[in-house]
Scaffold this motif. Sequence first.
Motif, short mmCIF file in Angstrom:
data_model
loop_
_atom_site.label_atom_id
_atom_site.label_comp_id
_atom_site.label_asym_id
_atom_site.label_seq_id
_atom_site.Cartn_x
_atom_site.Cartn_y
_atom_site.Cartn_z
N GLN A 151 0.83 -1.19 0.00
CA GLN A 151 0.00 0.00 0.00
C GLN A 151 0.88 1.26 0.00
O GLN A 151 2.04 1.22 0.42
CB GLN A 151 -0.92 0.00 1.22
CG GLN A 151 -1.99 -1.06 1.18
CD GLN A 151 -2.97 -0.83 0.04
OE1 GLN A 151 -3.57 0.23 -0.07
NE2 GLN A 151 -3.12 -1.83 -0.82
N PRO A 152 0.35 2.39 -0.43
CA PRO A 152 1.17 3.60 -0.52
C PRO A 152 1.23 4.38 0.79
O PRO A 152 0.37 4.23 1.67
CB PRO A 152 0.44 4.42 -1.60
CG PRO A 152 -1.00 4.04 -1.41
CD PRO A 152 -0.98 2.57 -1.05
N ILE A 153 2.24 5.22 0.89
CA ILE A 153 2.29 6.27 1.91
C ILE A 153 1.69 7.51 1.26
O ILE A 153 2.00 7.83 0.11
CB ILE A 153 3.74 6.53 2.35
CG1 ILE A 153 4.30 5.28 3.05
CG2 ILE A 153 3.84 7.74 3.26
CD1 ILE A 153 5.78 5.36 3.36
N GLU A 163 5.69 7.10 -6.58
CA GLU A 163 5.22 6.70 -7.90
C GLU A 163 5.26 5.18 -8.02
O GLU A 163 6.00 4.50 -7.31
CB GLU A 163 6.11 7.33 -8.98
CG GLU A 163 6.15 8.85 -8.98
CD GLU A 163 4.83 9.49 -9.38
OE1 GLU A 163 4.05 8.81 -10.09
OE2 GLU A 163 4.58 10.64 -8.98
N GLN A 164 4.44 4.67 -8.93
CA GLN A 164 4.46 3.23 -9.20
C GLN A 164 5.74 2.86 -9.92
O GLN A 164 6.17 3.53 -10.85
CB GLN A 164 3.25 2.84 -10.06
CG GLN A 164 1.91 3.04 -9.39
CD GLN A 164 1.52 1.87 -8.50
OE1 GLN A 164 2.35 1.05 -8.15
NE2 GLN A 164 0.26 1.81 -8.12
N THR A 165 6.36 1.78 -9.48
CA THR A 165 7.55 1.24 -10.13
C THR A 165 7.32 -0.25 -10.36
O THR A 165 6.71 -0.92 -9.53
CB THR A 165 8.80 1.44 -9.26
OG1 THR A 165 9.04 2.83 -9.12
CG2 THR A 165 10.02 0.79 -9.90
N PHE A 166 7.82 -0.76 -11.47
CA PHE A 166 7.62 -2.17 -11.78
C PHE A 166 8.71 -3.03 -11.15
O PHE A 166 9.90 -2.74 -11.27
CB PHE A 166 7.60 -2.40 -13.30
CG PHE A 166 6.31 -1.95 -13.94
CD1 PHE A 166 5.15 -2.70 -13.78
CD2 PHE A 166 6.27 -0.79 -14.69
CE1 PHE A 166 3.96 -2.28 -14.36
CE2 PHE A 166 5.09 -0.36 -15.28
CZ PHE A 166 3.93 -1.11 -15.11
N ASP A 245 8.62 4.17 -5.62
CA ASP A 245 9.54 5.24 -6.00
C ASP A 245 9.14 6.52 -5.28
O ASP A 245 8.11 7.13 -5.60
CB ASP A 245 9.49 5.45 -7.52
CG ASP A 245 10.56 6.41 -8.01
OD1 ASP A 245 11.52 6.64 -7.26
OD2 ASP A 245 10.42 6.93 -9.13
N PRO A 246 9.92 6.97 -4.28
CA PRO A 246 9.43 8.05 -3.40
C PRO A 246 9.40 9.41 -4.07
O PRO A 246 10.27 9.78 -4.85
CB PRO A 246 10.45 8.04 -2.25
CG PRO A 246 11.70 7.49 -2.87
CD PRO A 246 11.25 6.49 -3.89
#
Length: 619
Positions: A151-153, A163-166, A245-246
Amino acid sequence: MSRARRALAATVTMAVASMTLTACLEESSPHDAVRDFLVGWQSNDYALAAGRTDADPETVRKALADAKLQLDAASFRFKIKSLKVEGEESQAAFGVEVDLGDNNPLWTYDGMLPLHMVDGQWKVRWSPSVLHPQLKEGQRFAVKAEPQPRQPIVDKDRNPLQEQTFLYVTGVVPAQLGDRAEQVVEQLTQITGYAEDRLLSRIRSAPPNVTVPLVTFGRTRYLQVKAKLDAIPELKTVTQAQPVDPDDPKQIVGKVSALTPETEQKLGGPQRAGDSIGQSGLQQAYQDFLTGSTRTTVITLDLKTGKEVAALKEWPGRQNLSVRTTIDSSVQEAAERAVSDTRTSALVAVKASTGEILAVGSKGLHQEKDALAGRFPAGTAFSIVAADALLRSKVSPKQKLPCPAERTVGGARFVHASQVIGSSPTFQENFAKGCVTALASLARRVSAAELDRSARSFGIGQTWRLPLKSFSGSLAKLSSDADKAKAIAGQNVEVSPLSMALVASAVASGTWRPPVLVTEPDAPDASAELAPAPAVQPVPVDPRVRKTLAAMMRAGSAGTVAQNGRGRVFGVTAKDVGEDKQMAWFVGWQGDVAIAALTRAYDPAALAGNFFAALDSRS
């Protein structure tokens, strides 16, 4: 009987010891058959267990060995609950405790051993239901593990702070491996360094027709080994998007990596392939919340079709949650723009009315280690706190105080490196300009106890609670006039940008409040059973003292570049701080936003002005 076997026998027969069993030590008693069967099963001595059954020993031995593999079990433990005998038939009720490993909960269930006489000997009447009451012929155990995506911060408005990173997850379908499971795992271990036995046990315990994730790679590592992975046709690799990816504040949010052999061994579970591991910042502090825990189900499968027959036990796992911070992304953007013009700086902005951390910007300094937890000399920025003690000790802001270039107080020498203020400046004017010599001269007008009290009231040395490292400040022991003079001048005081931003917020709002960085969840330890320690309570500032301090800080920023924005800015500048005199502070506020800006070889008032101007440009 060996020592180990005697110990195991004691374990499985402990409950029986209290029973009144006739002829329990006779060879014809079913007790010995029950004991040996369970001892053999528990100790992996499957030949011993098989010898106490009425079935083909190799069939029983294989069934017991397969059960451990199919469950990926670390161990079995048993407790005999009762033993009933009726002629040549007997039944033993027993409890089972299975350690499924990977930090999964223990699986407990009740079993039944039917026994009968065979050629004068008690034997266990073998069937798959001996392993579990619901296991039938033509069936096997399996374990379904379903990890949840990270889950995201998020910021205060629930916007993601990354950001989304694969990531790249490599796995296999067990049914497609045939007799190559061990060979495939051996090759994968050579590529990745993962323990061969752990990979193999996950394959063997999984349902045969589902993809079992085995290894997770970040992009760089995946590209390095892609050719080797592609050479193993049974391996399948899929991409998996995760919020790792912060965004700013990057060092507060923290870094995330794919699970590696080293982190898997260090963490010990329940992490599996497909998981990501927080390496720093909030990603590390809230790892267990962000990833939750794996949903695990023990099932039975039809050996011919591979389809699920029954769910024997399910552990839903702990639901993963996003972590909601107090960061205001627009305030953070203003902080980033402001520090971008500097070489070395840190700026912390808090909401004065709540203590919530709105932004942490830095350049050349670390946002957590320096902005939140750094230990820097306070310089005359501490005069805000000292002025609270002096005003409560009846020192008038209008009192005349000369500002010489040098002064000695109690044997301690003070030098005012900046331009000397006019011939008869007041306490307020010396406070506004940061005249070290004038401020130090007031040491005899205030007690050490009053200075200590003010320091504590403004949070210096308080044991507040944040999920990241932080420093509330420290004041040296004051045992002389020289010590008090150094304290007033901030020369024996250490603070962090965060602690000074909270000092500014206390004057701005009239109450010192402890800092807040995360509002949801309440604490970073998802498994904590004890309630957290009570939070530090807010401390009100004397209203009359606050009014005077606000006027003094208004004078401190009047006519300076801190007023670059549209709104009125209150604050003080402390220059020539540190041994090399290259550090400087601006501590102040505009509206409900209080800040502390620390710079090296750069005007901190200019940094503050740029920040407030960027803040004003939002509207």
